[in-house]
Each structure stands twice: as structure tokens, then as C-alpha cells.
Design a protein around this motif. Structure first.
Motif, mmCIF file in Angstrom:
data_model
loop_
_atom_site.group_PDB
_atom_site.id
_atom_site.type_symbol
_atom_site.label_atom_id
_atom_site.label_comp_id
_atom_site.label_asym_id
_atom_site.label_seq_id
_atom_site.Cartn_x
_atom_site.Cartn_y
_atom_site.Cartn_z
ATOM 1 N N GLU A 66 0.949 -1.119 -0.466
ATOM 2 C CA GLU A 66 -0.234 -0.336 -0.476
ATOM 3 C C GLU A 66 1.034 1.107 0.117
ATOM 4 O O GLU A 66 1.586 1.665 0.737
ATOM 5 C CB GLU A 66 -0.921 -0.190 0.923
ATOM 6 C CG GLU A 66 -1.875 1.477 1.470
ATOM 7 C CD GLU A 66 -3.004 1.527 2.217
ATOM 8 O OE1 GLU A 66 -3.113 0.554 3.905
ATOM 9 O OE2 GLU A 66 -3.640 2.590 2.377
ATOM 10 N N ASN A 125 -4.521 5.124 -2.337
ATOM 11 C CA ASN A 125 -5.481 5.287 -1.793
ATOM 12 C C ASN A 125 -5.958 6.642 -2.539
ATOM 13 O O ASN A 125 -5.955 7.208 -3.003
ATOM 14 C CB ASN A 125 -5.126 6.325 -1.132
ATOM 15 C CG ASN A 125 -5.260 4.959 0.717
ATOM 16 O OD1 ASN A 125 -5.322 4.362 1.507
ATOM 17 N ND2 ASN A 125 -3.848 4.835 1.094
ATOM 18 N N GLU A 157 -7.917 1.994 -3.488
ATOM 19 C CA GLU A 157 -8.361 1.760 -1.878
ATOM 20 C C GLU A 157 -9.321 3.392 -1.714
ATOM 21 O O GLU A 157 -9.320 4.519 -1.540
ATOM 22 C CB GLU A 157 -7.389 2.148 -0.738
ATOM 23 C CG GLU A 157 -6.519 0.590 -0.875
ATOM 24 C CD GLU A 157 -5.997 0.266 0.549
ATOM 25 O OE1 GLU A 157 -5.890 1.259 1.153
ATOM 26 O OE2 GLU A 157 -5.049 -0.153 0.340
ATOM 27 N N ASP A 187 -12.421 1.081 1.385
ATOM 28 C CA ASP A 187 -11.559 1.013 3.111
ATOM 29 C C ASP A 187 -12.216 1.487 4.730
ATOM 30 O O ASP A 187 -13.386 2.017 4.360
ATOM 31 C CB ASP A 187 -10.476 2.697 2.273
ATOM 32 C CG ASP A 187 -9.174 2.246 3.291
ATOM 33 O OD1 ASP A 187 -8.691 1.444 4.937
ATOM 34 O OD2 ASP A 187 -8.236 2.987 3.118
ATOM 35 N N LYS A 208 -11.224 -3.608 3.058
ATOM 36 C CA LYS A 208 -10.381 -3.555 4.593
ATOM 37 C C LYS A 208 -10.980 -3.215 5.640
ATOM 38 O O LYS A 208 -11.598 -2.355 6.448
ATOM 39 C CB LYS A 208 -9.476 -2.227 3.745
ATOM 40 C CG LYS A 208 -8.691 -2.598 3.012
ATOM 41 C CD LYS A 208 -7.517 -1.914 2.157
ATOM 42 C CE LYS A 208 -6.328 -2.519 3.700
ATOM 43 N NZ LYS A 208 -4.915 -1.607 2.834
HETATM 44 CA CA CA Z 1 -5.499 2.414 2.852
#
Ligand code: CA
Ligand code: C2E
Ligand code: CA
Ligand code: CA
Length: 287
Positions: A66, A125, A157, A187, A208
Motif C-alpha cells: 500500500e 488511496n 482504495e 477502505d 479492508k
Molecule cells: Ca488505505
């Protein structure tokens, strides 16, 4: 700031009220200052990315990375994303920063893959503001094309609140992203209130679990009713699950035994610069 000073003078009352107002004033000034500096951060090369490994719960090998943005300000030092991302979102600067993050992360994934002979899955993200901006799908397509990263190796995400807002425009963008072949991950799952029905219509492949749920897993080896329910629901819908914020061996064992697919957290690995990821990949079987 002359206006602000006048406001402060007017606001000068007594006791706690005055302290409170001075506090608000300081916050507003701090925000403005941050916003001004932030606008130049990407151009001045003050931003960099760290990468936190996401680990396969069964094999323990690195399943992906990530990308997490960092801001090294020349005089303030490191500003954490929790401080500047909200400011960037409010001012719109997130569009510039977000595009830089996306392109850099895609390029880095290809560089890792090239150096180590393994596919490297990269998660990035994405702010709601980016998804709502014109041309976002084109930016993603171009980041993939120019870097040479296969769409299936990129996961975007997006926080849960976005999926809740039944904005048809956002729904269309998510559909187009799905059609590009990139993965979508929800997320901080569990902190909003996902309309479960929408999970089936949107091209989402991953949840997540927010770290607030992982934090409560103790030493009794039990994930608790909520995490157990999320895992069961994800399985029924054919979604894979990542647990974030895994800080202890007990949490790792409980999540693995409950059937969680992938794990991310300080217990496994902290976010790290690209050089350290390279060392990690070199030590892996097949790397
Ligand atoms: Ca994240
Ligand atoms: P997030 O997407 O939920 O990212 C996970 C955060 O949890 C990261 O914080 C990571 O360092 C931290 N973390 C990972 N494992 C653990 C753990 O075991 N324990 C604890 N206590 N923390 C852990 P970070 O890097 O400070 O990022 C904070 C948030 O800033 C991110 O939360 C994300 O919402 C946002 N952010 C970071 N980079 C970007 C970006 O490039 N674009 C956008 N839009 N947002 C970003
Ligand atoms: Ca998260
Ligand atoms: Ca989070």
C-alpha cells in the motif's frame, strides 16, 4: 491576516472563551499556512511515498504493497498525511497530489517487478474528490499505460462513506474503473454503514477491515462478533478481506484462523521507503 487580528481583538473577552477563540484563530491560520505550502509541495519534490507490505495470511509472503504519501517540509519536517490530506481535500490540491501518488506508485510497482522478477500488486488511496473530478478514469488509464503496469495489479482504495453516497456520477466512475480492470477496495470498512445491497452491484473485490475492529481482538483468540460477521459476509459475496492495523501475534493468529485473506500492520511490517521494500522482495522465494 489583518482581518484575523481584528477578529481576535474583537473576540477578546475573558477567561476560557477568549482562550477558545484564540485557539480557533490559531487553527485557521495554521490551516491557511499549510494550504499555501501544500500547493507547492508536489512541484518542489517534497512529497515521497512509503510502502507498507500487505501479507498473505496463510503463507506469510508479501501479497502486495500500500502506497502511503509523506510530506517532508524543508523547515517543518515530516507532516503526517492525517494532517495534510484533509486540508488538500478541502482546497482541491488533492487532485495534483493524488495524481502524483498514482503515477509514482504505478511506476514503482513496475520497477519492483522488473528488479525482482515477481508481480507486485500496488494499492493506492484515492480521495472522493478525485473520483468526482472530471477525467479521473483517463488519469488512471494513462498512469497504467505510461508505467506499463497491468490493470489487475492496481487496487484503488476508497473509503466506505463514498459507497454510501448514492451518487449516480460516482457509481458510473466506479463502473468505468472496474471495466478498466483495476480492483476497487473499500477502505476503513465497518466505520460507515455500507448499504449491503450496493456491495453486490459495484465492481468491488476487496474489503479492508478498519483497525478499530482489529484493536479490540485480545488474547482469547476470538475475533469478536463483528469481524466474524464481516468475514462471513465477504465470503458469501466472493470478496477478499484485508485486516489493517495488526499489531500483535494474537491478532494475527485470530484473524488467520478466522479465514482473513491478507494482513497489514506494524506487527508484520511498517510503511517503508522503496529501498527497504526492494531488500524485502529480494529475500522472498521467487524474488
Ligand atoms: Ca488505505
Ligand atoms: P489508511 O488508508 O487507513 O492507511 C493505514 C494507516 O494506518 C497508515 O497511516 C499506516 O501507517 C497506519 N498503520 C498501518 N499499520 C498499523 C498498525 O499496525 N498500527 C497503527 N496504529 N497504525 C498502522 P498513515 O500513513 O499515517 O496514513 C493515514 C491516512 O492518510 C491513511 O489511512 C489514508 O486515509 C491517508 N493517506 C495516506 N496516503 C494517502 C494518499 O496517497 N492519498 C490519500 N487520498 N490519502 C492518503
Ligand atoms: Ca484503511
Ligand atoms: Ca484507517
Amino acid at each position: 491576516s489583518a482581518d484575523l487580528a481584528m477578529y481576535a481583538a474583537k473576540a477578546a473577552g475573558k477567561g476560557t472563551v477568549q482562550v477558545y477563540r484564540e485557539d480557533l484563530l490559531r487553527q485557521a491560520q495554521e490551516r491557511l499556512r499549510l494550504e499555501n505550502h501544500l500547493r507547492h509541495a508536489a512541484r518542489r519534490e517534497e512529497l515521497r511515498l512509503e510502502y507498507q507490505p500487505v501479507v498473505d495470511a496463510r503463507t506469510g509472503s508479501v501479497a502486495g504493497l500500500e502506497a502511503l504519501v509523506r510530506w517532508e517540509h524543508p523547515s517543518w519536517g515530516t507532516v503526517p498525511p492525517g494532517r495534510f490530506i484533509p486540508v488538500a481535500e478541502a482546497s482541491g490540491t488533492i487532485l495534483v497530489i493524488g495524481e502524483w501518488v498514482l503515477r509514482t506508485a504505478c511506476r514503482q510497482a513496475v520497477a519492483f517487478a522488473h528488479d525482482h522478477g515477481v508481480d507486485v500488486a500496488m494499492s493506492v488511496n484515492v480521495s472522493v474528490r478525485q473520483l468526482q473530478a472530471d477525467g479521473f478514469v483517463e488519469v488512471v488509464a494513462d498512469a497504467l499505460a505510461t508505467s506499463g503496469l497491468a490493470p489487475s495489479l492496481l487496487t484503488l482504495e476508497v473509503t466506505e462513506s463514498l459507497f454510501m453516497a448514492e451518487d449516480p456520477a460516482v457509481g458510473a466512475v466506479l463502473g468505468e474503473l472496474g471495466a478498466l480492470g483495476v480492483h476497487l477496495s473499500i477502505d476503513d470498512f465497518g466505520t460507515g454503514h455500507s448499504a449491503l445491497a450496493r456491495l453486490r452491484v459495484l465492481p468491488v473485490s476487496e474489503l479492508k477491515i478498519d483497525r478499530s475492529f482489529v484493536r479490540t481482538i485480545g488474547s482469547d483468540g476470538d475475533c469478536g462478533p463483528l469481524v466474524t460477521a464481516i468475514l462471513a459476509m465477504a465470503r458469501a459475496l466472493g470478496l477478499s478481506v484485508v485486516a489493517e492495523g495488526v499489531e500483535t501475534a494474537e491478532q494475527l493468529a485470530a484473524l488467520r484462523d478466522a479465514g482473513c485473506d491478507r494482513l497489514q500492520g506494524f506487527h508484520l511490517a511498517r510503511p517503508m521507503p522503496a529501498e527497504d521494500v526492494a531488500r524485502l522482495l529480494a529475500g522472498q522465494p521467487g524474488g
